[in-house]
Structures are given as structure tokens and as C-alpha cells.
Design an enzyme around this catalytic site. Sequence first.
Site, mmCIF file in Angstrom:
data_model
loop_
_atom_site.group_PDB
_atom_site.id
_atom_site.type_symbol
_atom_site.label_atom_id
_atom_site.label_comp_id
_atom_site.label_asym_id
_atom_site.label_seq_id
_atom_site.Cartn_x
_atom_site.Cartn_y
_atom_site.Cartn_z
ATOM 1 N N THR A 92 -59.669 100.740 66.033
ATOM 2 C CA THR A 92 -60.807 101.162 65.051
ATOM 3 C C THR A 92 -62.044 101.001 65.863
ATOM 4 O O THR A 92 -62.547 100.189 66.306
ATOM 5 C CB THR A 92 -60.753 100.104 63.874
ATOM 6 O OG1 THR A 92 -59.585 99.715 63.350
ATOM 7 C CG2 THR A 92 -61.872 100.405 63.002
ATOM 8 N N LYS A 167 -60.787 104.862 58.131
ATOM 9 C CA LYS A 167 -60.264 103.514 58.213
ATOM 10 C C LYS A 167 -61.566 102.489 57.908
ATOM 11 O O LYS A 167 -61.521 101.725 57.505
ATOM 12 C CB LYS A 167 -60.038 103.240 59.817
ATOM 13 C CG LYS A 167 -59.827 102.070 60.398
ATOM 14 C CD LYS A 167 -58.449 101.232 59.444
ATOM 15 C CE LYS A 167 -58.379 99.779 60.202
ATOM 16 N NZ LYS A 167 -57.558 98.943 59.539
ATOM 17 N N LYS A 236 -66.832 93.816 63.734
ATOM 18 C CA LYS A 236 -66.880 94.945 64.313
ATOM 19 C C LYS A 236 -66.998 95.977 63.502
ATOM 20 O O LYS A 236 -67.568 97.077 63.139
ATOM 21 C CB LYS A 236 -65.917 95.230 65.562
ATOM 22 C CG LYS A 236 -65.545 96.743 65.890
ATOM 23 C CD LYS A 236 -64.305 96.629 66.972
ATOM 24 C CE LYS A 236 -63.135 96.532 66.439
ATOM 25 N NZ LYS A 236 -62.586 97.296 65.807
HETATM 26 P P1 NAD Z 1 -56.190 91.686 70.109
HETATM 27 O O1 NAD Z 1 -57.611 91.066 70.572
HETATM 28 O O2 NAD Z 1 -55.205 90.884 69.532
HETATM 29 O O3 NAD Z 1 -55.515 92.627 71.203
HETATM 30 C C1 NAD Z 1 -56.283 93.470 72.086
HETATM 31 C C2 NAD Z 1 -55.648 93.368 73.622
HETATM 32 O O4 NAD Z 1 -56.400 94.540 74.398
HETATM 33 C C3 NAD Z 1 -55.812 92.131 73.975
HETATM 34 O O5 NAD Z 1 -54.346 91.730 74.389
HETATM 35 C C4 NAD Z 1 -56.507 92.301 75.502
HETATM 36 O O6 NAD Z 1 -56.266 91.545 76.481
HETATM 37 C C5 NAD Z 1 -56.377 93.825 75.705
HETATM 38 N N1 NAD Z 1 -57.582 94.355 76.319
HETATM 39 C C6 NAD Z 1 -58.855 94.052 76.395
HETATM 40 N N2 NAD Z 1 -59.566 95.213 76.904
HETATM 41 C C7 NAD Z 1 -58.588 95.894 77.595
HETATM 42 C C8 NAD Z 1 -58.494 96.806 78.626
HETATM 43 N N3 NAD Z 1 -59.935 97.371 78.981
HETATM 44 N N4 NAD Z 1 -57.120 97.312 79.200
HETATM 45 C C9 NAD Z 1 -56.107 96.929 78.701
HETATM 46 N N5 NAD Z 1 -56.090 95.953 77.773
HETATM 47 C C10 NAD Z 1 -57.104 95.464 77.311
HETATM 48 O O7 NAD Z 1 -56.514 92.890 68.990
HETATM 49 P P2 NAD Z 1 -55.757 93.507 67.893
HETATM 50 O O8 NAD Z 1 -55.864 92.745 66.805
HETATM 51 O O9 NAD Z 1 -54.318 93.916 68.406
HETATM 52 O O10 NAD Z 1 -56.595 94.864 67.535
HETATM 53 C C11 NAD Z 1 -56.365 95.962 68.292
HETATM 54 C C12 NAD Z 1 -57.180 96.994 67.692
HETATM 55 O O11 NAD Z 1 -56.580 97.502 66.501
HETATM 56 C C13 NAD Z 1 -58.503 96.700 67.171
HETATM 57 O O12 NAD Z 1 -59.413 97.954 67.556
HETATM 58 C C14 NAD Z 1 -58.473 96.220 65.862
HETATM 59 O O13 NAD Z 1 -59.875 96.418 65.254
HETATM 60 C C15 NAD Z 1 -57.580 97.257 65.205
HETATM 61 N N6 NAD Z 1 -56.647 96.647 64.219
HETATM 62 C C16 NAD Z 1 -56.309 95.377 64.203
HETATM 63 C C17 NAD Z 1 -55.501 95.004 63.049
HETATM 64 C C18 NAD Z 1 -55.106 93.484 62.934
HETATM 65 O O14 NAD Z 1 -54.807 93.115 61.690
HETATM 66 N N7 NAD Z 1 -55.193 92.692 63.807
HETATM 67 C C19 NAD Z 1 -55.373 95.910 61.900
HETATM 68 C C20 NAD Z 1 -55.739 97.269 62.133
HETATM 69 C C21 NAD Z 1 -56.211 97.457 63.235
#
Ligand code: NAD
Length: 288
Positions: A92, A167, A236
Site C-alpha cells: 500500500t 485501497k 502510514k
Molecule cells: P511486514 O512489516 O510484516 O513485512 C515487510 C517485510 O519487508 C519485512 O519482512 C521486511 O524485512 C521486508 N523489507 C523491508 N525493506 C525491504 C527491502 N528493501 N527489501 C526486501 N525486503 C524488505 O509488513 P506486512 O504486514 O507484510 O505488509 C506489507 C505491505 O502490505 C505493506 O505495504 C502493508 O501496508 C500492506 N498490507 C498489509 C496488510 C496486513 O494485514 N498486514 C494487509 C494489506 C496490505
Amino acid sequence: MAVAIIGLGNMGLGMAATLVRSGLVPVGFDLAPKRRALAAEAGAGVAAALADAMAGSDVVVLSLPHGRAVAAAVEAFVAVAPTDAVLVDTSTLAVAETRAFAARVAASGRAFLDAPVSGGPAGAASGQLTAMVGGDAAVLARVRPVLERLAARIVHVGGAGAGQVAKLANNMLVATHLVAAAEAMRMAEAAGVPAQAVLDVVNAASGRSAATEVNLPRWILSGSFDSGFAAGLMRKDVGLALDLARDGGVAVPVLARAAETWLARSGAVGADADFNRVPAWVMEGGDG
Ligand code: NAD
């Protein structure tokens, strides 16, 4: 079809496991060695570097926490991915930033879709996400065989960035509904009726929402707070939605007041805490 998943967090790891189960073994990459190890345990291939994951991939799926991480992935993609590869960003992100990424990828002769998702870690792990897609319909048709394994519903919203617009509208509603539902529960409890009794009515009546049907019973009243979505990530999204309204010259007074609760007033809830801690804090009277 060779698929890479960049970002193996709460969402990306579940997506990787879902693809493995569907018979399409992806190559995963995450900066954190622990997340790479979990992906390997789930049966995915693991790359030691971002570029290694992208070279040779037909479809690269991103699931990253912020624009800086996506920018790094975009640069690696345009440098090493095959010229007919597609970059699908499920993170997102800000709409303008996403449109800039789409233009950068298009200038390299490759294709980009924004495809943010709803459904949380449970949806990612079960292949039951909703994907909101912005970009070219012909490109979406090419990646559908992959996206259909991850998402039960795929909605083509419009051109580049349209998925992010949808979104951000969705998550701003979630954030607002959560604050409103928490206030309504507090009001009921102060009048002597327990929240659960009110929920039993609301969820069989017209005041229901995901806040009352899912968040309150599953994560707040149960005390589990294990949704897998961090308060920092929701903040965010709330900030990005406010930016979108401001950029469009649109007044959103109700959303803005709810945003104030998330962004300015609930500082006692840390960024790593479950996002349901914010409405729980409202229910406890933290918001006044
Ligand atoms: P998270 O923090 O659990 O996972 C993010 C991962 O990215 C981490 O494991 C981190 O180590 C890795 N990372 C960070 N920088 C990096 C880079 N430069 N290269 C490679 N890896 C890197 O986050 P999440 O909850 O999995 O969310 C991911 C995305 O999906 C976000 O944009 C979030 O807003 C969106 N999202 C999350 C949810 C939810 O319920 N968790 C639902 C819909 C959308």
C-alpha cells in the site's frame, strides 16, 4: 512461469506459501535473514540478493512496508528483470509515487501493475485476498494465472495508481469505522450494556461493518490482538489517504477527525503493536 516475491513479512510469507501449495514455487527475498529462512521452511526458493530474485523472473510480486523499499526494488527490476517481465506491487503506497514507479518501469520497456490487497495475513496464507489493480488490462491478463492463486477477487479499478486510490479509500474507512465502533461500544458500556450484547444486535442490524463483525469480536474483545497488521502500517495508510484528499482539494472532516486519533492522539500505542490496539485504547477512554 517464474515468480519472485520481494518482502516476506506478514503478507509476503503467506503469499509465498500459497504459491508453493498451488504448485508454483516462487523465489523469495527479504532483507531479514529470519524471514528468508521462514520462506525456505515453507518450501519457497530463496535468493541471497534482490537482483538474484529478479533475474529470470516473469512476474515479480512486491510486498513491502514503504516507498523507499519499493523504489529499490523498482531500480533492481529495471536493471536485471527480463524485458517482458511484469512487476506487481501489492504494497500500500502513495498514489503519486506509484504512478512514478509505473512510468519508470514503462520507460524501461517492462510492465507494472499496482495491486494492493485486502484480507490480511490470513487471506495471504489462504489465497483469499482481494486485489485492487491499477494498470493496463492486457498486462493484468498476463499475470492473472499468478494473481488468481493469491486472490479470490481481482478488481481492475483503472489505470496506473487506481488500485492504490481504492485501497486508501478502503483503509481510511476501516480506520474510521474502528474509531466509530469503539466510541459506540464505550457509549453503550457507560449506559450499562456490555459491548458483546450490543455487537450481537449490531451484527444482525444495519450498523455492522468489518469493525463490528471481525475486529471487535476476533481481535479486541477476545484480547488476542494478533491480526498481523501493525499500527504503524495503518498509520502510514491513514496519512496517505489524507494526502490524497488534500492533493485533490477535497475536505474530509469526518475522516480527518478519525485520522487525528490514529496519527496524533494514540501515540501510547506503538508502531509495532497490533492496529486493533488503537480502537481498544479508544474503548478504554484514551481518546477523551
Ligand atoms: P511486514 O512489516 O510484516 O513485512 C515487510 C517485510 O519487508 C519485512 O519482512 C521486511 O524485512 C521486508 N523489507 C523491508 N525493506 C525491504 C527491502 N528493501 N527489501 C526486501 N525486503 C524488505 O509488513 P506486512 O504486514 O507484510 O505488509 C506489507 C505491505 O502490505 C505493506 O505495504 C502493508 O501496508 C500492506 N498490507 C498489509 C496488510 C496486513 O494485514 N498486514 C494487509 C494489506 C496490505
